[in-house]
Design an enzyme around this catalytic site. Structure first.
Site, short mmCIF file in Angstrom:
data_model
loop_
_atom_site.label_atom_id
_atom_site.label_comp_id
_atom_site.label_asym_id
_atom_site.label_seq_id
_atom_site.Cartn_x
_atom_site.Cartn_y
_atom_site.Cartn_z
N THR A 27 0.84 -1.19 0.00
CA THR A 27 0.00 0.00 0.00
C THR A 27 0.88 1.25 0.00
OG1 THR A 27 -1.81 -1.13 1.10
CG2 THR A 27 -1.66 1.26 1.45
N GLN A 101 -4.05 -7.37 -6.01
CA GLN A 101 -4.43 -7.90 -4.70
C GLN A 101 -5.82 -7.38 -4.33
OE1 GLN A 101 -2.72 -6.75 -0.81
NE2 GLN A 101 -2.41 -8.94 -0.41
N HIS A 181 -6.52 -11.22 -0.75
CA HIS A 181 -5.83 -10.83 0.48
C HIS A 181 -6.49 -11.54 1.65
CE1 HIS A 181 -3.49 -8.73 3.28
NE2 HIS A 181 -3.63 -7.50 2.87
N ASN A 184 -2.97 -10.64 7.16
CA ASN A 184 -2.82 -9.36 7.87
C ASN A 184 -4.07 -8.83 8.55
OD1 ASN A 184 -0.29 -9.68 6.91
ND2 ASN A 184 -0.32 -7.97 5.47
N TYR A 186 -7.34 -8.83 7.75
CA TYR A 186 -8.49 -8.28 7.03
C TYR A 186 -9.62 -9.32 6.91
CZ TYR A 186 -5.15 -4.59 6.48
OH TYR A 186 -4.23 -3.60 6.77
N ARG A 233 -3.15 -14.95 -0.50
CA ARG A 233 -2.14 -14.60 0.51
C ARG A 233 -2.66 -14.91 1.91
NH1 ARG A 233 1.72 -9.42 1.96
NH2 ARG A 233 3.55 -10.68 1.52
N ASN A 241 -3.33 -6.30 13.21
CA ASN A 241 -4.75 -5.93 13.22
C ASN A 241 -5.59 -6.84 14.10
OD1 ASN A 241 -4.42 -3.69 11.54
ND2 ASN A 241 -4.39 -5.00 9.74
N GLY A 322 9.71 -7.02 -0.07
CA GLY A 322 8.82 -5.87 0.01
C GLY A 322 9.56 -4.56 0.11
N ARG A 323 9.97 -4.22 1.32
CA ARG A 323 10.64 -2.93 1.52
C ARG A 323 11.84 -2.76 0.60
NH1 ARG A 323 9.73 -3.81 7.86
NH2 ARG A 323 9.67 -5.94 7.02
C1 LIG Z 1 4.60 0.18 2.84
C2 LIG Z 1 4.05 -1.22 2.96
C3 LIG Z 1 2.75 -1.48 2.59
C4 LIG Z 1 2.23 -2.78 2.65
N1 LIG Z 1 0.98 -3.03 2.16
C5 LIG Z 1 0.55 -4.32 2.05
C6 LIG Z 1 -0.66 -4.61 1.36
O1 LIG Z 1 -1.35 -3.74 0.80
N2 LIG Z 1 -1.05 -5.91 1.31
C7 LIG Z 1 -0.31 -6.93 1.90
O2 LIG Z 1 -0.71 -8.10 1.83
N3 LIG Z 1 0.86 -6.66 2.53
C8 LIG Z 1 1.31 -5.40 2.59
N4 LIG Z 1 2.54 -5.15 3.15
C9 LIG Z 1 3.39 -6.28 3.60
C10 LIG Z 1 4.40 -6.67 2.51
O3 LIG Z 1 3.74 -7.25 1.41
C11 LIG Z 1 5.45 -7.67 3.05
O4 LIG Z 1 4.80 -8.86 3.46
C12 LIG Z 1 6.23 -7.09 4.22
O5 LIG Z 1 6.74 -5.82 3.89
C13 LIG Z 1 7.38 -8.01 4.64
O6 LIG Z 1 8.32 -8.14 3.60
P1 LIG Z 1 9.73 -7.32 3.62
O7 LIG Z 1 10.36 -7.64 4.95
O8 LIG Z 1 10.49 -7.86 2.45
O9 LIG Z 1 9.40 -5.87 3.50
C14 LIG Z 1 3.05 -3.83 3.14
C15 LIG Z 1 4.35 -3.56 3.55
C16 LIG Z 1 4.86 -2.28 3.45
C17 LIG Z 1 6.30 -2.03 3.84
#
Ligand SMILES: Cc1cc2nc3c(=O)[nH]c(=O)nc-3n(C[C@H](O)[C@H](O)[C@H](O)COP(=O)(O)O)c2cc1C
Length: 368
Positions: A27, A101, A181, A184, A186, A233, A241, A322-323
């Protein structure tokens, strides 16, 4: 280098993916207002990252009631479909693959984000202490969630239909498929986990009953767009949450087995969300692999070496970063050449403009 398991191609349904590197859903809260519409800027952002084997879009609400936070995109209006079409065209033009997603937040919202309506969930149980971002009356900020009301059986059928329609809309918008999704905390997760589902009808109580909503949604979207375009997922251990399951290894191994029987093309395990990163036992991962024979994606604090080990050990087929993808648009190239990764700026993750979204350069300093 040719032995690098991260760069072995992979067949995923009708797609042939060029590598095992996933950009997982993130997001970024930059949809055009009003209307929650994906923008040209978002198209540029995703297209810059098209060297990923697979991109999963940021969470995208399937209905007005499915929205949890201000400025997130939807996929239920004609305008939203047209917005996403620009994104998918740009990603495809750069040789990438992208799935949408599909997101319904259930109780993780506030009336201000859903036109004053009352949030819904499996049960009338509040996500205690959880705050969501609102932007009402020109005063953006975080507010606590409220106690939701439990969906009736007829309303559940209507929400399942919203998922079905959103999957259809995603294909119309040019996506290669969808990811439900179910992670997390939801709506799907609220039905799955024992501590967020207190229903006494066919959607609660036994494990089979808690899996029923997921099963109905998957069945509906699969019938609409083909099961070879449907991924799911799940987040077995994170308690983001406020969703907690009393016996997650049992619940999520059963969920994986169910998804295998239904024939979804991939299961995407979120091991971490931010700092909530409980350790998933290797035995649990092996059990998921035994229960589900399709493509397994894992995400959560991976670096290149851990990702390669996961693929070599055999319990994962693809790895989400992700990050790292936020500040490294050319992440696959950096992985391939062992180049350093840039750290992201936390201040520009959510909301704002191109800064922190599309202005991170490639490793050589050139524009992405
Ligand atoms: C800014 C941000 C927004 C995220 N938004 C979502 C999302 O919309 N849907 C989701 O399933 N996970 C979301 N996540 C989780 C990521 O998909 C991922 O699982 C999480 O960042 C861990 O991976 P990483 O350690 O490689 O960042 C978000 C993570 C970040 C950092």
């Amino acid at each position: 280098m040719s032995q690098d398991p991260l760069f072995a191609p992979l067949r995923l349904g009708q797609l042939t993916l060029k590598n095992r590197i996933v950009m997982p859903p993130m997001t970024r809260s930059r949809a055009a207002q009003p209307g929650d519409v994906a923008t040209d800027l978002m198209a540029t952002y995703y297209a810059q990252r098209a060297s990923a084997g697979l991109i999963v879009s940021e969470g995208t609400q399937i209905s007005p009631l499915g929205k949890g936070y201000a400025w997130t995109p939807g996929i239920y209006s004609a305008e939203q479909i047209a917005g996403w079409r620009k994104v998918t065209d740009a990603v495809h033009a750069n040789g990438g693959a992208i799935v949408a997603q599909l997101w319904h937040v259930g109780r993780v919202t506030h009336p201000d984000n859903i036109g004053g309506a009352h949030p819904i969930s499996a049960s009338a149980l509040r996500a205690e202490g959880v705050r969501v971002f609102v932007d009402s009356n020109g005063a953006p900020g975080f507010v606590e969630t409220v106690t939701p009301r439990a969906l009736s059986v007829d309303e559940i059928a209507a929400v399942v239909n919203e998922y079905r329609q959103a999957a259809r809309n995603a294909l119309e918008a040019g996506f290669d498929g969808i990811e439900l999704h179910g992670a997390n905390g939801y709506l799907i997760n609220q039905f799955l986990d024992s501590e967020s589902n207190a229903r006494t009808d066919q959607y609660g109580g036994s494990l089979e009953n808690r899996l029923r909503f997921l099963k109905e949604v998957v069945t509906a979207v699969g019938a609409e767009i083909g099961m070879d375009r449907v991924g799911v997922r799940l987040a077995p251990l994170t308690t983001l949450n406020g969703t907690v399951d009393a016996n997650p290894e049992e619940t999520y191994t059963a969920a994986a087995a169910l998804l295998g029987q239904l024939g979804v093309v991939y299961v995407h395990i979120a091991e971490a969300d931010w700092d909530d990163a409980p350790v998933m036992r290797r035995e649990f991962k092996e059990a998921l692999r035994a229960a589900y024979s399709g493509t397994l994606i894992y995400a959560g604090k991976y670096d290149a070496e851990r990702a390669r080990s996961a693929l070599r050990e055999g319990w994962a087929d693809m790895i989400g970063f992700g990050r790292p993808f936020i500040a490294n648009p050319d992440l696959p190239e950096r992985i391939k050449l062992s180049l350093p990764w840039t750290a992201h700026d936390p201040a520009t993750l959510f909301g704002g403009d191109a800064h922190g979204l599309t202005d991170y350069p490639k490793a050589d300093g050139s524009a992405a």
